[in-house]
Design an enzyme around this catalytic site. Structure first.
Site, PDB file in Angstrom:
ATOM      1  N   CYS A   7       0.845  -1.209   0.000  1.00  0.00           N
ATOM      2  CA  CYS A   7       0.000   0.000   0.000  1.00  0.00           C
ATOM      3  C   CYS A   7       0.870   1.245   0.000  1.00  0.00           C
ATOM      4  O   CYS A   7       0.551   2.240  -0.661  1.00  0.00           O
ATOM      5  CB  CYS A   7      -0.950   0.008   1.197  1.00  0.00           C
ATOM      6  SG  CYS A   7      -2.386  -1.078   1.001  1.00  0.00           S
ATOM      7  N   HIS A  97      -0.521 -10.040  -4.709  1.00  0.00           N
ATOM      8  CA  HIS A  97       0.383  -9.680  -5.803  1.00  0.00           C
ATOM      9  C   HIS A  97       0.651 -10.906  -6.649  1.00  0.00           C
ATOM     10  O   HIS A  97       0.603 -12.035  -6.153  1.00  0.00           O
ATOM     11  CB  HIS A  97       1.692  -9.084  -5.280  1.00  0.00           C
ATOM     12  CG  HIS A  97       2.368  -9.935  -4.249  1.00  0.00           C
ATOM     13  ND1 HIS A  97       1.943  -9.988  -2.934  1.00  0.00           N
ATOM     14  CD2 HIS A  97       3.420 -10.787  -4.341  1.00  0.00           C
ATOM     15  CE1 HIS A  97       2.713 -10.823  -2.266  1.00  0.00           C
ATOM     16  NE2 HIS A  97       3.615 -11.329  -3.091  1.00  0.00           N
ATOM     17  N   HIS A  99       3.432 -12.634  -8.975  1.00  0.00           N
ATOM     18  CA  HIS A  99       4.799 -12.670  -9.493  1.00  0.00           C
ATOM     19  C   HIS A  99       4.733 -13.060 -10.970  1.00  0.00           C
ATOM     20  O   HIS A  99       4.008 -14.005 -11.324  1.00  0.00           O
ATOM     21  CB  HIS A  99       5.632 -13.742  -8.785  1.00  0.00           C
ATOM     22  CG  HIS A  99       5.843 -13.508  -7.321  1.00  0.00           C
ATOM     23  ND1 HIS A  99       7.019 -13.014  -6.809  1.00  0.00           N
ATOM     24  CD2 HIS A  99       5.038 -13.721  -6.248  1.00  0.00           C
ATOM     25  CE1 HIS A  99       6.931 -12.931  -5.486  1.00  0.00           C
ATOM     26  NE2 HIS A  99       5.736 -13.365  -5.121  1.00  0.00           N
TER      27      HIS A  99
HETATM   28  P1  AMP Z   1       5.689 -13.097  -1.473  1.00  0.00           P
HETATM   29  O1  AMP Z   1       6.810 -13.710  -0.711  1.00  0.00           O
HETATM   30  O2  AMP Z   1       5.037 -13.984  -2.471  1.00  0.00           O
HETATM   31  O3  AMP Z   1       4.696 -12.416  -0.540  1.00  0.00           O
HETATM   32  O4  AMP Z   1       6.340 -11.959  -2.359  1.00  0.00           O
HETATM   33  C1  AMP Z   1       6.740 -10.732  -1.855  1.00  0.00           C
HETATM   34  C2  AMP Z   1       7.819 -10.239  -2.753  1.00  0.00           C
HETATM   35  O5  AMP Z   1       7.949  -8.853  -2.545  1.00  0.00           O
HETATM   36  C3  AMP Z   1       9.183 -10.864  -2.503  1.00  0.00           C
HETATM   37  O6  AMP Z   1       9.612 -11.554  -3.676  1.00  0.00           O
HETATM   38  C4  AMP Z   1      10.068  -9.670  -2.168  1.00  0.00           C
HETATM   39  O7  AMP Z   1      11.331  -9.778  -2.757  1.00  0.00           O
HETATM   40  C5  AMP Z   1       9.289  -8.522  -2.755  1.00  0.00           C
HETATM   41  N1  AMP Z   1       9.483  -7.234  -2.123  1.00  0.00           N
HETATM   42  C6  AMP Z   1       9.446  -6.953  -0.809  1.00  0.00           C
HETATM   43  N2  AMP Z   1       9.626  -5.629  -0.620  1.00  0.00           N
HETATM   44  C7  AMP Z   1       9.753  -5.079  -1.843  1.00  0.00           C
HETATM   45  C8  AMP Z   1       9.990  -3.744  -2.313  1.00  0.00           C
HETATM   46  N3  AMP Z   1      10.098  -2.701  -1.494  1.00  0.00           N
HETATM   47  N4  AMP Z   1      10.087  -3.549  -3.653  1.00  0.00           N
HETATM   48  C9  AMP Z   1       9.978  -4.601  -4.507  1.00  0.00           C
HETATM   49  N5  AMP Z   1       9.762  -5.861  -4.125  1.00  0.00           N
HETATM   50  C10 AMP Z   1       9.673  -6.103  -2.810  1.00  0.00           C
HETATM   51 ZN    ZN Z   2      -1.798  -3.307   1.208  1.00  0.00          ZN
END
Ligand code: AMP
Ligand code: ZN
Length: 111
Positions: A7, A97, A99
């Site tokens: 967010c 999200h 990927h």
């Molecule tokens: P998940 O583990 O599926 O919840 O994916 C979360 C993803 O967000 C991970 O792959 C992290 O590397 C990525 N992530 C966390 N913080 C950031 C950020 N500030 N900018 C870009 N990616 C992020």
């Molecule tokens: Zn959120």
């Protein structure tokens, strides 16, 4: 949601380079890429995961995918879309999200 990192990225409170943005989603590079191309499609509206998501946002992301993977240059050789969900699913950020990974032949299974 006040304490949610995605967010905050959506709101611009945490700086990020947005590869794509419209009124419903942003696309950013993953901070810790697992493949040569690894982006996150993040709906702007907070919802925890794929189970709490509206049909509308899931269909919206599906319909945007062709444009996004074309922009990333991975539409021809293929790619993977992953939605980690919950603890065992490896979800570390509780804001839905998607990927999108590509740019090489990805291994399977991913565990
Ligand atoms: P998940 O583990 O599926 O919840 O994916 C979360 C993803 O967000 C991970 O792959 C992290 O590397 C990525 N992530 C966390 N913080 C950031 C950020 N500030 N900018 C870009 N990616 C992020
Ligand atoms: Zn959120």
């Amino acid at each position: 949601m006040t304490d949610c990192i995605f967010c905050k990225i959506v709101a611009g409170e945490i700086p990020s380079k947005k590869l794509y943005e419209d009124d419903k989603i942003i696309v950013i590079n993953d901070l810790n890429p697992g493949a040569p191309v690894h982006v996150l499609i993040i709906p702007k509206e907070h919802t925890q995961n794929i189970l709490t998501a509206s049909d509308d946002i899931v269909v919206y992301v599906k319909n945007k995918l062709p444009e996004i993977v074309k922009q990333l240059g991975i539409e021809e050789k293929g790619f993977r879309v992953v939605v980690n969900t919950g603890e065992d699913g490896g979800q570390s950020v509780p804001h839905l999200h998607f990927h999108v990974l590509g740019g090489k032949a990805l291994g399977w299974p991913p565990c």
